[in-house]
Design an enzyme around this catalytic site. Structure first.
Site, PDB file in Angstrom:
ATOM      1  N   GLY A 196       0.764  -1.244   0.000  1.00  0.00           N
ATOM      2  CA  GLY A 196       0.000   0.000   0.000  1.00  0.00           C
ATOM      3  C   GLY A 196       0.790   1.287   0.000  1.00  0.00           C
ATOM      4  O   GLY A 196       0.201   2.370  -0.120  1.00  0.00           O
ATOM      5  N   GLU A 214       3.787  -6.996   1.497  1.00  0.00           N
ATOM      6  CA  GLU A 214       3.243  -7.242   0.153  1.00  0.00           C
ATOM      7  C   GLU A 214       3.234  -5.977  -0.695  1.00  0.00           C
ATOM      8  O   GLU A 214       2.187  -5.567  -1.193  1.00  0.00           O
ATOM      9  CB  GLU A 214       1.789  -7.738   0.258  1.00  0.00           C
ATOM     10  CG  GLU A 214       1.553  -8.944   1.112  1.00  0.00           C
ATOM     11  CD  GLU A 214       0.051  -9.234   1.302  1.00  0.00           C
ATOM     12  OE1 GLU A 214      -0.789  -8.411   0.878  1.00  0.00           O
ATOM     13  OE2 GLU A 214      -0.268 -10.280   1.880  1.00  0.00           O
ATOM     14  N   PRO A 215       4.365  -5.311  -0.885  1.00  0.00           N
ATOM     15  CA  PRO A 215       4.324  -4.075  -1.668  1.00  0.00           C
ATOM     16  C   PRO A 215       4.212  -4.361  -3.165  1.00  0.00           C
ATOM     17  O   PRO A 215       4.778  -5.330  -3.668  1.00  0.00           O
ATOM     18  CB  PRO A 215       5.675  -3.416  -1.358  1.00  0.00           C
ATOM     19  CG  PRO A 215       6.578  -4.542  -0.997  1.00  0.00           C
ATOM     20  CD  PRO A 215       5.721  -5.638  -0.425  1.00  0.00           C
ATOM     21  N   GLY A 216       3.481  -3.505  -3.858  1.00  0.00           N
ATOM     22  CA  GLY A 216       3.392  -3.600  -5.311  1.00  0.00           C
ATOM     23  C   GLY A 216       3.844  -2.294  -5.935  1.00  0.00           C
ATOM     24  O   GLY A 216       4.972  -2.153  -6.403  1.00  0.00           O
ATOM     25  N   ARG A 217       2.960  -1.307  -5.861  1.00  0.00           N
ATOM     26  CA  ARG A 217       3.203  -0.017  -6.526  1.00  0.00           C
ATOM     27  C   ARG A 217       4.555   0.595  -6.189  1.00  0.00           C
ATOM     28  O   ARG A 217       5.255   1.102  -7.066  1.00  0.00           O
ATOM     29  CB  ARG A 217       2.095   0.950  -6.118  1.00  0.00           C
ATOM     30  CG  ARG A 217       2.128   2.255  -6.887  1.00  0.00           C
ATOM     31  CD  ARG A 217       1.187   3.311  -6.294  1.00  0.00           C
ATOM     32  NE  ARG A 217      -0.067   2.816  -5.837  1.00  0.00           N
ATOM     33  CZ  ARG A 217      -1.241   2.982  -6.470  1.00  0.00           C
ATOM     34  NH1 ARG A 217      -1.272   3.633  -7.607  1.00  0.00           N
ATOM     35  NH2 ARG A 217      -2.352   2.502  -5.946  1.00  0.00           N
ATOM     36  N   ARG A 235      -5.982   4.518 -15.280  1.00  0.00           N
ATOM     37  CA  ARG A 235      -6.013   5.192 -13.978  1.00  0.00           C
ATOM     38  C   ARG A 235      -6.650   6.589 -14.027  1.00  0.00           C
ATOM     39  O   ARG A 235      -7.459   6.911 -13.165  1.00  0.00           O
ATOM     40  CB  ARG A 235      -4.613   5.264 -13.357  1.00  0.00           C
ATOM     41  CG  ARG A 235      -3.966   3.880 -13.145  1.00  0.00           C
ATOM     42  CD  ARG A 235      -2.735   3.917 -12.249  1.00  0.00           C
ATOM     43  NE  ARG A 235      -3.106   4.199 -10.880  1.00  0.00           N
ATOM     44  CZ  ARG A 235      -3.012   5.371 -10.309  1.00  0.00           C
ATOM     45  NH1 ARG A 235      -2.503   6.396 -10.978  1.00  0.00           N
ATOM     46  NH2 ARG A 235      -3.401   5.541  -9.075  1.00  0.00           N
ATOM     47  N   TYR A 242      -9.918   6.558 -11.759  1.00  0.00           N
ATOM     48  CA  TYR A 242      -9.733   7.157 -10.424  1.00  0.00           C
ATOM     49  C   TYR A 242      -9.578   8.662 -10.471  1.00  0.00           C
ATOM     50  O   TYR A 242      -9.259   9.275  -9.454  1.00  0.00           O
ATOM     51  CB  TYR A 242      -8.476   6.603  -9.736  1.00  0.00           C
ATOM     52  CG  TYR A 242      -8.312   5.113  -9.771  1.00  0.00           C
ATOM     53  CD1 TYR A 242      -9.212   4.279  -9.114  1.00  0.00           C
ATOM     54  CD2 TYR A 242      -7.239   4.534 -10.445  1.00  0.00           C
ATOM     55  CE1 TYR A 242      -9.038   2.909  -9.135  1.00  0.00           C
ATOM     56  CE2 TYR A 242      -7.065   3.168 -10.467  1.00  0.00           C
ATOM     57  CZ  TYR A 242      -7.973   2.358  -9.811  1.00  0.00           C
ATOM     58  OH  TYR A 242      -7.796   1.002  -9.839  1.00  0.00           O
ATOM     59  N   CYS A 246     -13.484   5.843 -28.357  1.00  0.00           N
ATOM     60  CA  CYS A 246     -14.776   6.533 -28.484  1.00  0.00           C
ATOM     61  C   CYS A 246     -15.486   6.666 -27.146  1.00  0.00           C
ATOM     62  O   CYS A 246     -16.539   6.052 -26.930  1.00  0.00           O
ATOM     63  CB  CYS A 246     -15.648   5.780 -29.472  1.00  0.00           C
ATOM     64  SG  CYS A 246     -14.746   5.453 -30.978  1.00  0.00           S
ATOM     65  N   TYR A 301       0.000  -0.722 -12.093  1.00  0.00           N
ATOM     66  CA  TYR A 301      -1.433  -0.631 -12.392  1.00  0.00           C
ATOM     67  C   TYR A 301      -1.673   0.106 -13.704  1.00  0.00           C
ATOM     68  O   TYR A 301      -2.599   0.900 -13.830  1.00  0.00           O
ATOM     69  CB  TYR A 301      -2.185   0.017 -11.228  1.00  0.00           C
ATOM     70  CG  TYR A 301      -1.963  -0.726  -9.930  1.00  0.00           C
ATOM     71  CD1 TYR A 301      -2.445  -2.024  -9.780  1.00  0.00           C
ATOM     72  CD2 TYR A 301      -1.233  -0.166  -8.885  1.00  0.00           C
ATOM     73  CE1 TYR A 301      -2.224  -2.739  -8.609  1.00  0.00           C
ATOM     74  CE2 TYR A 301      -1.011  -0.868  -7.710  1.00  0.00           C
ATOM     75  CZ  TYR A 301      -1.508  -2.146  -7.581  1.00  0.00           C
ATOM     76  OH  TYR A 301      -1.279  -2.849  -6.426  1.00  0.00           O
TER      77      TYR A 301
HETATM   78  N1  LLP Z   1      -1.794  -6.848  -0.948  1.00  0.00           N
HETATM   79  C1  LLP Z   1      -3.118  -6.871  -1.202  1.00  0.00           C
HETATM   80  C2  LLP Z   1      -3.970  -7.835  -0.519  1.00  0.00           C
HETATM   81  C3  LLP Z   1      -3.670  -5.978  -2.135  1.00  0.00           C
HETATM   82  O1  LLP Z   1      -4.971  -5.992  -2.388  1.00  0.00           O
HETATM   83  C4  LLP Z   1      -2.818  -5.050  -2.803  1.00  0.00           C
HETATM   84  C5  LLP Z   1      -3.354  -4.110  -3.786  1.00  0.00           C
HETATM   85  C6  LLP Z   1      -1.443  -5.079  -2.496  1.00  0.00           C
HETATM   86  C7  LLP Z   1      -0.974  -5.983  -1.556  1.00  0.00           C
HETATM   87  C8  LLP Z   1      -0.460  -4.157  -3.138  1.00  0.00           C
HETATM   88  O2  LLP Z   1      -0.727  -2.819  -2.861  1.00  0.00           O
HETATM   89  P1  LLP Z   1       0.274  -1.670  -3.353  1.00  0.00           P
HETATM   90  O3  LLP Z   1       1.564  -1.818  -2.580  1.00  0.00           O
HETATM   91  O4  LLP Z   1       0.499  -1.863  -4.809  1.00  0.00           O
HETATM   92  O5  LLP Z   1      -0.451  -0.438  -3.061  1.00  0.00           O
HETATM   93  N2  LLP Z   1      -5.441  -0.221  -9.341  1.00  0.00           N
HETATM   94  C9  LLP Z   1      -5.274   0.690  -8.231  1.00  0.00           C
HETATM   95  C10 LLP Z   1      -4.603   0.002  -7.057  1.00  0.00           C
HETATM   96  C11 LLP Z   1      -5.304  -1.238  -6.574  1.00  0.00           C
HETATM   97  C12 LLP Z   1      -4.607  -1.926  -5.425  1.00  0.00           C
HETATM   98  C13 LLP Z   1      -5.202  -3.240  -5.142  1.00  0.00           C
HETATM   99  N3  LLP Z   1      -4.589  -4.007  -4.099  1.00  0.00           N
HETATM  100  C14 LLP Z   1      -4.522   1.920  -8.737  1.00  0.00           C
HETATM  101  O6  LLP Z   1      -4.175   1.984  -9.895  1.00  0.00           O
HETATM  102  O7  LLP Z   1      -4.306   2.870  -7.972  1.00  0.00           O
END
Ligand code: LLP
Length: 422
Positions: free
Chosen positions: A245, A282-285, A321, A325, A351, A379
């Site tokens: 997150g 669990e980092p993604g972004r 995005r 959003y 379109c 994303y």
């Molecule tokens: N763990 C769980 C259970 C999650 O649902 C998520 C993201 C993550 C980890 C990773 O979160 P991060 O570190 O990437 O924030 N599409 C949206 C973001 C959706 C996030 C969904 N869950 C956007 O473009 O802002």
């Protein structure tokens, strides 16, 4: 000169916008547009920030695959010792294809099918993050039927406001995610008595693009309260999964460095006497977002009575995005022009009036010029679609001055292959 999101890996050299050592105008010419490009150096730097902060702890950093699931990136995470957070059977197959070992994979998500559970059990995933009582029952049944035991952590909903966009906040009582805080002890009791389940840990994820530490600490305190309550019942919790997150820079955000966030959380964990537990994150972004860009070409300039439109060849199917959003993402010309700027809405060719990438942008642009959307590593491609029968963009990995095509552009044959005339 202003600091660009993604700096120092994204920077201007004279008039040229570069990703590491590669001018993005040339990259666009070489690979065609729209094209995503990712800086290997930026990803490595973000990963190192997390790994340094976790050093000396039993831990597993599980990259959230949904942020960007390109195989080449997954391979790099795997070879650098990362685990993975997945949310579907498809993501599981991706990470295995990329060389991950399943015992470093946690399976999250609010709706897992029986088939996905079977696949995950037989692959040997490390843990299921379970989000409801009925998922728990199904998982136990499936595990018993397969002659196996599923390691489980419950994802609890701490009812904490992450102070982010409502679509991406997940830890509030009104969200579909997780097991309510006040029901969690009862669900752990059930879990501990089920034949197919082995309780392994506890999990929490409160949202995405979070730019302050406070919501994390609030959620952590509530999580640790629960850990203590569950262990009073004689149920041992081996690991704490702190979720992901952490936000990145799109415009002027000032998110904490991953190292600072992790250090603050570890300090709180130690303070409360939980320092012996294994830590999962669990980092993604925050691992890939600022590392990526989307290069596009201005197709048509349309000066209107009320607004000026710069129609580019990237669209909402490539980058949803802004449309979804109302997200603000920086747009920069690949080559700076010396002439005066005008105000443009940068839109795609799809379109829909919702097909826009940026509104009211000051740009000096001519038809045929290439533009770059910054902070597009997360994303973006992973949410791309084929709307309007548009093939998805190519992806390129940049390392120093080297470029590697890591996904070719989709062709019309790719799009038509699954269909039948009937
Ligand atoms: N763990 C769980 C259970 C999650 O649902 C998520 C993201 C993550 C980890 C990773 O979160 P991060 O570190 O990437 O924030 N599409 C949206 C973001 C959706 C996030 C969904 N869950 C956007 O473009 O802002």
């Amino acid at each position: 000169m202003k600091k660009l999101p993604g700096a120092p890996f994204v920077a201007r050299r004279g008039a040229e916008l570069c990703l590491e050592g590669v001018p993005l105008d040339r990259l666009g010419a070489d690979f065609g547009t729209p094209v995503f490009a990712y800086s290997g150096g930026a990803i490595a730097a973000a990963l190192t920030a997390y790994q340094r902060a976790l050093q000396g702890r039993r831990h597993l950093l599980c990259y959230a695959v949904k942020a960007n699931s390109n195989l080449a990136l997954l391979r790099r995470f795997a070879t650098n010792g990362c685990g993975f957070d997945i949310v579907s059977g498809g993501e599981l197959q991706r990470v295995l294809e990329a060389g991950a070992t399943a015992d470093r994979v946690v399976f999250s998500g609010v709706g897992k099918s029986r088939a996905e559970m079977v696949l995950a059990l037989h692959s040997g995933v490390r843990c299921f993050n379970v989000e409801s009582d009925s998922e728990l029952s199904l998982l136990s049944d499936v595990a018993v039927a397969e002659g196996m035991t599923a390691a489980v952590s419950l994802r609890v909903n701490p009812d904490v406001d992450p102070r982010t966009h409502p679509y991406i906040s997940t830890g509030l009582r009104g969200n579909k995610f997780g097991i309510a805080h006040d029901q969690a002890v009862a669900t752990y009791r059930r879990a501990a008595s089920m034949p197919g389940i082995r309780v392994a840990g506890i999990d929490c994820h409160i949202g995405s693009q979070i730019t302050t530490i406070e919501p994390y600490l609030e959620a952590l305190d509530r999580l640790l309260d629960l850990v203590e309550a569950v262990e009073r019942e004689g149920i041992a919790l081996h690991h704490l999964d702190l979720g992901g997150g952490l936000g990145i820079i799109y415009t002027d955000e000032e998110p904490p460095d991953p190292g600072v966030l992790i250090a603050a959380m570890l300090a709180r964990i130690d303070q409360r006497g939980h320092g012996h537990r294994e830590i999962l994150v669990e980092p993604g972004r925050s691992l890939v977002g600022n590392a990526g860009v989307l290069v596009t070409t201005a197709l048509v300039l349309k000066k209107g009575q009320e607004r000026n439109f710069c129609v580019v060849d990237a669209a909402m199917n490539d980058l949803i995005r802004p449309a979804l959003y109302d997200a603000w993402m920086a747009i920069e010309p690949c080559l700076l022009r010396s002439e005066p700027a005008a105000t443009w809405d940068v839109v795609g060719p799809i379109c829909e009036s919702g097909d826009w990438l940026g509104r009211d942008r000051e740009l000096a642009v001519r038809e045929g010029d290439r533009l770059t959307v910054l902070s597009a590593g997360a994303y973006a491609m992973s949410m791309a679609s084929n709307y309007n029968s548009r093939g998805r963009a190519a992806e390129v990995l940049v390392e120093g001055d080297r470029t590697t095509l890591i996904r070719r552009r989709e062709t019309i044959d790719d799009l038509l292959a699954p269909e039948r005339l009937g």
